[in-house]
Design an enzyme around this catalytic site. Structure first.
Site, PDB file in Angstrom:
ATOM      1  N   ASP A  13       0.812  -1.228   0.000  1.00 32.86           N
ATOM      2  CA  ASP A  13       0.000   0.000   0.000  1.00 32.86           C
ATOM      3  C   ASP A  13       0.839   1.267   0.000  1.00 32.86           C
ATOM      4  O   ASP A  13       0.444   2.290   0.558  1.00 32.86           O
ATOM      5  CB  ASP A  13      -0.965   0.035   1.213  1.00 32.86           C
ATOM      6  CG  ASP A  13      -1.790  -1.233   1.296  1.00 32.86           C
ATOM      7  OD1 ASP A  13      -2.267  -1.684   0.249  1.00 32.86           O
ATOM      8  OD2 ASP A  13      -1.939  -1.775   2.408  1.00 32.86           O
ATOM      9  N   LYS A  16       1.932   2.149  -4.999  1.00 33.43           N
ATOM     10  CA  LYS A  16       2.544   1.580  -6.213  1.00 33.43           C
ATOM     11  C   LYS A  16       1.664   1.780  -7.429  1.00 33.43           C
ATOM     12  O   LYS A  16       2.153   1.947  -8.535  1.00 33.43           O
ATOM     13  CB  LYS A  16       2.807   0.076  -6.033  1.00 33.43           C
ATOM     14  CG  LYS A  16       3.948  -0.236  -5.095  1.00 33.43           C
ATOM     15  CD  LYS A  16       4.210  -1.727  -5.026  1.00 33.43           C
ATOM     16  CE  LYS A  16       3.073  -2.518  -4.456  1.00 33.43           C
ATOM     17  NZ  LYS A  16       2.796  -2.259  -3.035  1.00 33.43           N
ATOM     18  N   GLY A  40      -4.167  -4.743  -4.272  1.00 31.52           N
ATOM     19  CA  GLY A  40      -5.171  -3.796  -4.753  1.00 31.52           C
ATOM     20  C   GLY A  40      -4.484  -2.522  -5.195  1.00 31.52           C
ATOM     21  O   GLY A  40      -3.780  -1.906  -4.415  1.00 31.52           O
ATOM     22  N   HIS A  41      -4.611  -2.195  -6.448  1.00 29.48           N
ATOM     23  CA  HIS A  41      -4.031  -0.960  -6.958  1.00 29.48           C
ATOM     24  C   HIS A  41      -5.143   0.005  -7.333  1.00 29.48           C
ATOM     25  O   HIS A  41      -6.061  -0.371  -8.053  1.00 29.48           O
ATOM     26  CB  HIS A  41      -3.233  -1.235  -8.245  1.00 29.48           C
ATOM     27  CG  HIS A  41      -1.887  -1.807  -7.984  1.00 29.48           C
ATOM     28  ND1 HIS A  41      -1.078  -2.275  -8.971  1.00 29.48           N
ATOM     29  CD2 HIS A  41      -1.215  -1.974  -6.839  1.00 29.48           C
ATOM     30  CE1 HIS A  41       0.055  -2.709  -8.435  1.00 29.48           C
ATOM     31  NE2 HIS A  41      -0.015  -2.535  -7.152  1.00 29.48           N
ATOM     32  N   GLN A 223       2.135  -6.066  -3.053  1.00 22.06           N
ATOM     33  CA  GLN A 223       2.513  -6.109  -1.631  1.00 22.06           C
ATOM     34  C   GLN A 223       3.805  -5.318  -1.367  1.00 22.06           C
ATOM     35  O   GLN A 223       4.047  -4.325  -2.036  1.00 22.06           O
ATOM     36  CB  GLN A 223       2.638  -7.559  -1.147  1.00 22.06           C
ATOM     37  CG  GLN A 223       1.296  -8.250  -0.963  1.00 22.06           C
ATOM     38  CD  GLN A 223       0.787  -8.938  -2.207  1.00 22.06           C
ATOM     39  OE1 GLN A 223       1.538  -9.522  -2.955  1.00 22.06           O
ATOM     40  NE2 GLN A 223      -0.504  -8.872  -2.431  1.00 22.06           N
TER      41      GLN A 223
HETATM   42  P1  IMP Z   1      -2.542 -12.771   2.441  1.00 17.57           P
HETATM   43  O1  IMP Z   1      -1.590 -12.271   1.414  1.00 17.57           O
HETATM   44  O2  IMP Z   1      -3.974 -12.551   2.083  1.00 17.57           O
HETATM   45  O3  IMP Z   1      -2.261 -14.191   2.844  1.00 17.57           O
HETATM   46  O4  IMP Z   1      -2.316 -11.908   3.773  1.00 17.57           O
HETATM   47  C1  IMP Z   1      -1.101 -11.972   4.527  1.00 17.57           C
HETATM   48  C2  IMP Z   1      -0.705 -10.604   5.055  1.00 17.57           C
HETATM   49  O5  IMP Z   1      -0.325  -9.775   3.958  1.00 17.57           O
HETATM   50  C3  IMP Z   1      -1.838  -9.859   5.766  1.00 17.57           C
HETATM   51  O6  IMP Z   1      -1.286  -9.087   6.809  1.00 17.57           O
HETATM   52  C4  IMP Z   1      -2.388  -8.963   4.687  1.00 17.57           C
HETATM   53  O7  IMP Z   1      -3.056  -7.840   5.215  1.00 17.57           O
HETATM   54  C5  IMP Z   1      -1.112  -8.582   3.965  1.00 17.57           C
HETATM   55  N1  IMP Z   1      -1.320  -8.193   2.551  1.00 17.57           N
HETATM   56  C6  IMP Z   1      -1.547  -8.994   1.493  1.00 17.57           C
HETATM   57  N2  IMP Z   1      -1.675  -8.278   0.365  1.00 17.57           N
HETATM   58  C7  IMP Z   1      -1.501  -6.993   0.708  1.00 17.57           C
HETATM   59  C8  IMP Z   1      -1.469  -5.768  -0.039  1.00 17.57           C
HETATM   60  O8  IMP Z   1      -1.615  -5.705  -1.254  1.00 17.57           O
HETATM   61  N3  IMP Z   1      -1.253  -4.643   0.701  1.00 17.57           N
HETATM   62  C9  IMP Z   1      -1.048  -4.670   2.034  1.00 17.57           C
HETATM   63  N4  IMP Z   1      -1.050  -5.777   2.754  1.00 17.57           N
HETATM   64  C10 IMP Z   1      -1.273  -6.932   2.112  1.00 17.57           C
END
Ligand code: IMP
Length: 426
Positions: A13, A16, A40-41, A223
């Protein structure tokens, strides 16, 4: 070779989407290589706002070939809905190419993501519940299902049967849930096949050919570094490698394909989900930063945890990713403060840490050591050149450069494309 990578330097977040979009305009190809619809972009083009989860942002430009690499965890239902949404808004999506080796996120992955999080109770990871962790777990266990399998009905059914066998035992016996029905899964997934087949390709070959032909290729990060399964704040991480090395693996290119690696860092710090966050602000202060920074998740809508800028984290991200430079985003959000705290190290049990402590238990308990910099208290959202920034804002950027060890060559002062200050090196 003209490959540029944009990588999140914090916990995701970082903004990007906007930077990727800015770069994408000048590219021939944009590749997503890691993560799935957990990302999410948000991209603002003129009056239009696009929220992309799986698709590379290059999809918005008719001259760009958007690519989803082998490292992406692909939920085909989400992909097709996203494509339909763009088609309805007049975007031509036909250039999309998806790796035949991308692993599919299956209904049992999502189900397991939900129930295991619930089961973990207060130890939950705070995942996005998109099934990403269980899908990568199946990949590592070698019982994953890849996009190419969808086009061999017998093999697909066989593979899903194997994967579903233990999942249904776990769902029913451990979590007291209903078993999932293989026929329903077959019906759903085969209904996607004909719509997806035209996009399937050998994307490693395509990408390498593009690089060889001196085309400009952007590797778009998802991420962030601190969410990397190897280098992040494990176990509070995602299940892939959203760092520069993971980008190569997930796109099927060698490390020399990335000749410019830009770290995207927010001018303060945020994270969603559980896990350590040394500079986190709580109560009123945290809520205020969240409000002025509009820090609510694109995918889940969850409140993001907010805090001051943490420089040991940026230094760590430079080390892990070989960043050439940084893009510093959301600097305008800090405009109202009369002074700004910046973390330059940590303290725990009487010991000072200048680098991120490798031991998780230490990181959980450290106190940040702050330097206090003067704020600028001027609206900077209308600046169009770096030199127009107030001196205090430039000093803030210089402080980041000095401590992180690489230049900041892009500064973002608002969500619009025009609100981007490029320095001479950019
Ligand atoms: P998962 O990727 O859904 O398994 O989540 C694992 C961790 O990564 C959690 O703390 C999510 O909130 C975080 N996370 C996954 N994708 C994103 C992203 O695009 N932005 C911020 N945090 C993310």
């Amino acid at each position: 070779m003209p490959g540029t990578a944009l990588i999140g330097a914090q916990w995701g977040d970082e903004g990007k989407g906007k930077l990727t979009d800015l770069f994408a305009e000048q590219m021939d190809m944009v590749v997503r290589a890691t993560g799935g619809d957990n990302a999410g972009h948000t991209i603002v083009v003129g009056d239009e706002t696009y929220k992309l989860r799986l698709l590379p942002s290059g999809i918005l430009y008719p001259h760009v070939v958007p690519v989803i690499g082998n490292g992406v965890a692909l939920n085909p239902g989400v992909l097709l809905a996203e494509l339909q949404g763009l088609t309805d808004r007049g975007i031509n999506v036909s250039r999309l190419r998806i790796s035949a080796n991308a692993h599919l996120v299956m209904p049992y992955h999502r189900e397991l993501d939900k129930v295991t999080e619930r089961f973990l109770g207060r130890n939950k990871l705070g995942t996005t519940k998109r099934g990403i962790g269980p899908a990568y777990a199946d990949k590592a266990r070698r019982i994953g299902v890849r996009l190419q399998d969808l086009f061999d009905e017998k093999i697909f059914r066989q593979k899903v049967e194997i994967a579903l066998k233990d999942k249904n035992q776990i769902l029913t016996k451990l979590y007291n849930r209903m078993p999932l029905d293989i026929d329903a899964i077959m019906e759903e997934y085969f209904s996607y096949a004909s719509s997806i087949e035209k996009y399937m390709a050998d994307t490693s070959l395509l990408t390498n050919d593009a690089l060889k032909a001196q085309q400009k290729v952007l590797f778009e990060g998802a991420q962030g570094t601190l969410l990397d399964i190897d280098h992040g704040t494990y176990p509070y991480v995602t299940s892939s490698n959203p760092t520069a090395g993971g980008m190569c693996v997930g796109a099927g290119v060698g490390p020399r394909a990335l000749n410019r690696i830009v770290g995207i860092a927010k001018a303060y710090t945020t994270r969603v989900g559980g896990g350590p966050f040394p500079t986190e602000l709580f109560g009123e202060e945290g809520a205020h930063l969240r409000k002025i920074g509009r820090e609510f998740g694109t995918v889940t809508g969850r409140d993001r945890r907010c805090g001051w800028l943490d420089l040991p984290i940026l230094r760590f991200a430079v080390r892990i990713n070989s960043f050439n430079s940084f893009a510093l985003t959301k600097l305008d959000i800090l405009s109202e403060f009369d002074s700004l705290k910046v973390c330059v190290g940590y303290e725990y049990n009487g010991k000072r840490y200048d680098e991120m402590p490798f031991h998780q238990s230490v990181l959980h308990h450290v106190s940040p050591l702050y330097e206090i910099l003067p704020g600028w208290q001027t609206d900077i959202t209308q600046c169009t050149e770096y030199d127009q920034l107030p001196k205090e804002a430039m000093d803030y950027v210089a402080f980041v450069e000095e401590h992180a060890g690489v230049p900041v060559d892009i500064v973002s002062v608002g969500p619009e494309r025009a609100q981007t200050l490029l320095r001479k090196t950019a």
